[in-house]
Scaffold this motif. Structure first.
Motif, PDB file in Angstrom:
ATOM      1  N   LEU A 171      -1.961 -11.395  -2.362  1.00 32.71           N
ATOM      2  CA  LEU A 171      -1.147 -11.141  -3.566  1.00 32.71           C
ATOM      3  C   LEU A 171      -0.095 -12.241  -3.729  1.00 32.71           C
TER       4      LEU A 171
ATOM      5  N   ILE B 238      -3.904  -6.020 -10.363  1.00 30.09           N
ATOM      6  CA  ILE B 238      -4.533  -6.202  -9.050  1.00 30.09           C
ATOM      7  C   ILE B 238      -3.690  -5.441  -8.042  1.00 30.09           C
ATOM      8  N   GLU B 239      -4.321  -4.461  -7.401  1.00 29.94           N
ATOM      9  CA  GLU B 239      -3.561  -3.582  -6.518  1.00 29.94           C
ATOM     10  C   GLU B 239      -4.083  -3.675  -5.086  1.00 29.94           C
ATOM     11  N   SER B 240      -3.150  -3.835  -4.171  1.00 30.37           N
ATOM     12  CA  SER B 240      -3.518  -3.765  -2.761  1.00 30.37           C
ATOM     13  C   SER B 240      -3.130  -2.373  -2.285  1.00 30.37           C
TER      14      SER B 240
ATOM     15  N   ALA C  15       0.502 -14.685  -6.890  1.00 28.60           N
ATOM     16  CA  ALA C  15       1.788 -14.699  -7.601  1.00 28.60           C
ATOM     17  C   ALA C  15       2.436 -16.076  -7.568  1.00 28.60           C
TER      18      ALA C  15
ATOM     19  N   TYR D 252       5.223  -8.923  -9.897  1.00 29.71           N
ATOM     20  CA  TYR D 252       4.834  -8.505  -8.551  1.00 29.71           C
ATOM     21  C   TYR D 252       5.690  -7.296  -8.205  1.00 29.71           C
TER      22      TYR D 252
ATOM     23  N   LEU E 275       0.777  -7.373 -10.238  1.00 29.10           N
ATOM     24  CA  LEU E 275       0.301  -7.297  -8.858  1.00 29.10           C
ATOM     25  C   LEU E 275       1.047  -6.156  -8.179  1.00 29.10           C
TER      26      LEU E 275
ATOM     27  N   ASP F 255       1.688  -4.097  -4.669  1.00 27.34           N
ATOM     28  CA  ASP F 255       1.489  -4.147  -3.213  1.00 27.34           C
ATOM     29  C   ASP F 255       1.874  -2.809  -2.592  1.00 27.34           C
TER      30      ASP F 255
END
Ligand SMILES: Nc1ncnc2c1ncn2[C@@H]1O[C@H](COP(=O)(O)OP(=O)(O)OP(=O)(O)O)[C@@H](O)[C@H]1O
Length: 521
Positions: A355, A489-491, A359, A383, A461, A463
């Protein structure tokens, strides 16, 4: 010094010079004593009147110079602290290090550099004026006094480097003390819970003692070097007297007791001035390492515009290693605008690192990450970390971060994250104190999301943003973000399979440094 207005610098110099006549006046006034024996009362009164005028005049200028120095020090302190804070921020220093620079280092620089420079100015002015006077009274004896005075410089010439080195050690030790004090204060609950306050406090005390020891060592070294200079001062008086007595007894160069007395009294200011210069030199040396910044402050980042309304993210042969630890093997991937992507994998595999690459916070070891056609920058994406950053202030302050937004827009963002109704009758004006935990974990996270929604950046993003939340809160927050048109976009360790299906998520697992497509479980 370029932070000071020119007029102020000039006024300080002029008043410092005019306030430095004490030595000459001492020589002039007290040196007359032997000639006053048997003088008329008119002459005595005139003598007293002139003495009063001269002393009052020079002390007035001395006072004015000190006031102006206080004003100049304020200007310099503001500039110094601004620079220290900016550099700490831009270098990504730990908060405890930055605060150590702002408080301890800045206080030492103020005391041992700014104030010392001011003393240096007065000492130099007094030394130069007294030297000129001494040479005018009797060139030969004047030279003898000055030559002996120069001797007092020797110890500092050899001692200053060591003093500077000890100053740097003190600052490093202080850094560790502030860090350890911060660990002590922030770890209160854990330390009490495990009943380890006492042993842990010993650790803090050890750090504290080490930094105080470093300061003590530096101060003692400074005084030892100064003591050597003072010992030489004895020589700077007795030496010229010896020469003077010898010349007087042989009737050379017109030297009389009155001349020797005048010279000694004024030369005391030459010697005293030089001694003061040496003291100040030691102080200046003690701050040398503190004043050396790791980098020059850079201009603040200006807001950047997004290259296109719906840009894609491109990874071109992007790889990442931390030293010899490989996190991501060369990867090429295009993420079109609006994609919803999940990144999974076990703890420590490298999801946060990926990520950070996307970023623009982390530079790839190889390859490029681009948003549309240009390398991605942190100012172009949003982010959202697991631990939300909020600060003491109103909800409005925390949303706007000083940017201008109409209240209506702010309210809409709060409503979108379900906070408008939760934060009281006037949610924007509500004061929050994140340290006091007056918002729940979910509320904090939602406030940070509202802040992000206001910015409308094309890539979001996430996290582990739901790691600390219950299922209901996590579901609500995810639904809110997944509905947005932007790229997301996901962690996450724990995902929401139903939502992932509904919003057509692409799931990637990070395995053996590769991004491997995985099913939406
Ligand atoms: N700045 C850094 N310097 C050196 N090593 C680092 C750095 N940042 C992370 N690492 C290491 O890289 C690996 C990946 O870390 P990362 O935080 O990206 O993993 P993660 O998958 O997000 O973990 P988690 O799920 O536990 O948050 C770890 O072994 C970590 O110790």
């Amino acid at each position: 010094m370029h932070h000071l207005p020119r007029w102020l610098l000039l006024a300080v110099v002029v008043t410092a010079v005019l306030g430095s006549f004490e030595g000459i006046i001492n020589g002039l006034v007290l040196g007359q004593f032997p000639t006053l024996v048997g003088a008329t009362s008119t002459r005595l009164f005139r003598y007293l009147g002139a003495a009063v005028l001269l002393y009052v005049g020079t002390y007035t200028f001395l006072y004015l110079s000190q006031v102006l120095i206080v004003v100049a020090t304020k200007h310099l302190n503001v500039a110094l602290k601004q620079t220290l804070l900016t550099v700490s921020f831009q270098q990504g220093e730990k908060p405890s290090s930055g605060l150590n620079h702002l408080t301890n280092d800045a206080a030492k620089i103020e005391q041992n550099y700014f104030s010392a420079l001011a003393s240096l100015l007065t000492a130099i002015a007094s030394t130069v004026l007294s030297t000129v006077f001494v040479l005018a009274v009797n060139p030969v004896m004047g030279l003898v006094f000055i030559a002996f005075s120069a001797l007092t410089m020797v110890p500092m010439i050899f001692g200053q480097k060591g003093i500077g080195r000890l100053g740097a050690l003190w600052s490093q030790a202080n850094d560790r003390t502030v860090q350890s004090a911060s660990d002590w204060l922030t770890g209160r609950r854990e330390l009490r819970q495990y009943a380890v306050e006492q042993p842990f406090f010993r650790r803090v005390t050890a750090a504290l003692t080490r930094s105080e020891n470093a300061l003590q060592k530096q101060n003692i070294r400074q005084w030892t070097v100064q003591y050597s200079s003072w010992l030489l001062v004895v020589l700077t008086l007795v030496g010229p007297w010896t020469v003077g007595f010898y010349l007087m007894s042989h009737g050379g160069f017109g030297i009389t007791i009155s001349v020797l007395l005048t010279l000694t009294l004024t030369a005391d200011h030459v010697v005293g001035g030089v001694r003061q210069v040496m003291d100040v030199w030691g102080q200046l040396a003690s701050t040398a390492a503190l004043r050396r910044l790791p980098a020059a402050p850079q201009p603040f980042i200006a807001p950047t515009s997004t290259p296109a309304a719906t840009p894609a993210l491109h990874l071109d042969s992007v790889a990442l290693n931390y030293g010899d630890h490989a996190v991501l093997a060369p990867t090429t991937l295009t993420v079109p605008y609006g994609t919803k992507m999940l990144l999974t994998g076990p703890s420590g595999i490298g999801k946060t690192s990926c990520l950070n690459l996307l970023a623009g916070w982390q530079k790839p070891t190889q390859g490029t990450v681009a948003l549309a056609d240009a390398p991605v920058a942190p100012t172009q994406v949003t982010y959202i970390p697991q631990d939300p950053w909020l600060f003491t202030g109103t909800v409005r302050d925390n949303l706007t971060l000083t940017a201008a937004y109409p209240d209506q827009t702010l309210r809409a963002a709060l409503t979108a994250v379900g906070l408008n109704a939760e934060l009281g009758p006037d949610p924007l004006a509500r004061e929050i104190h994140p340290d006091a935990d007056d918002l729940s974990g979910g509320q904090k996270q939602r406030l940070v999301i509202a802040r992000a929604l206001l910015r409308q950046r094309p890539v979001i993003l996430l996290d582990e943003i739901t790691a600390g939340l219950d299922d209901r809160n996590a579901h609500a927050i995810r639904t809110l973000i997944y509905q947005l048109p932007q790229t997301v976009i996901e962690s996450a360790h724990h995902t929401d399979p139903a939502l992932a299906q509904e919003f057509h998520f692409q799931t990637y697992a990070l395995q053996n440094q590769q991004l491997v497509p995985a099913p939406n479980f």
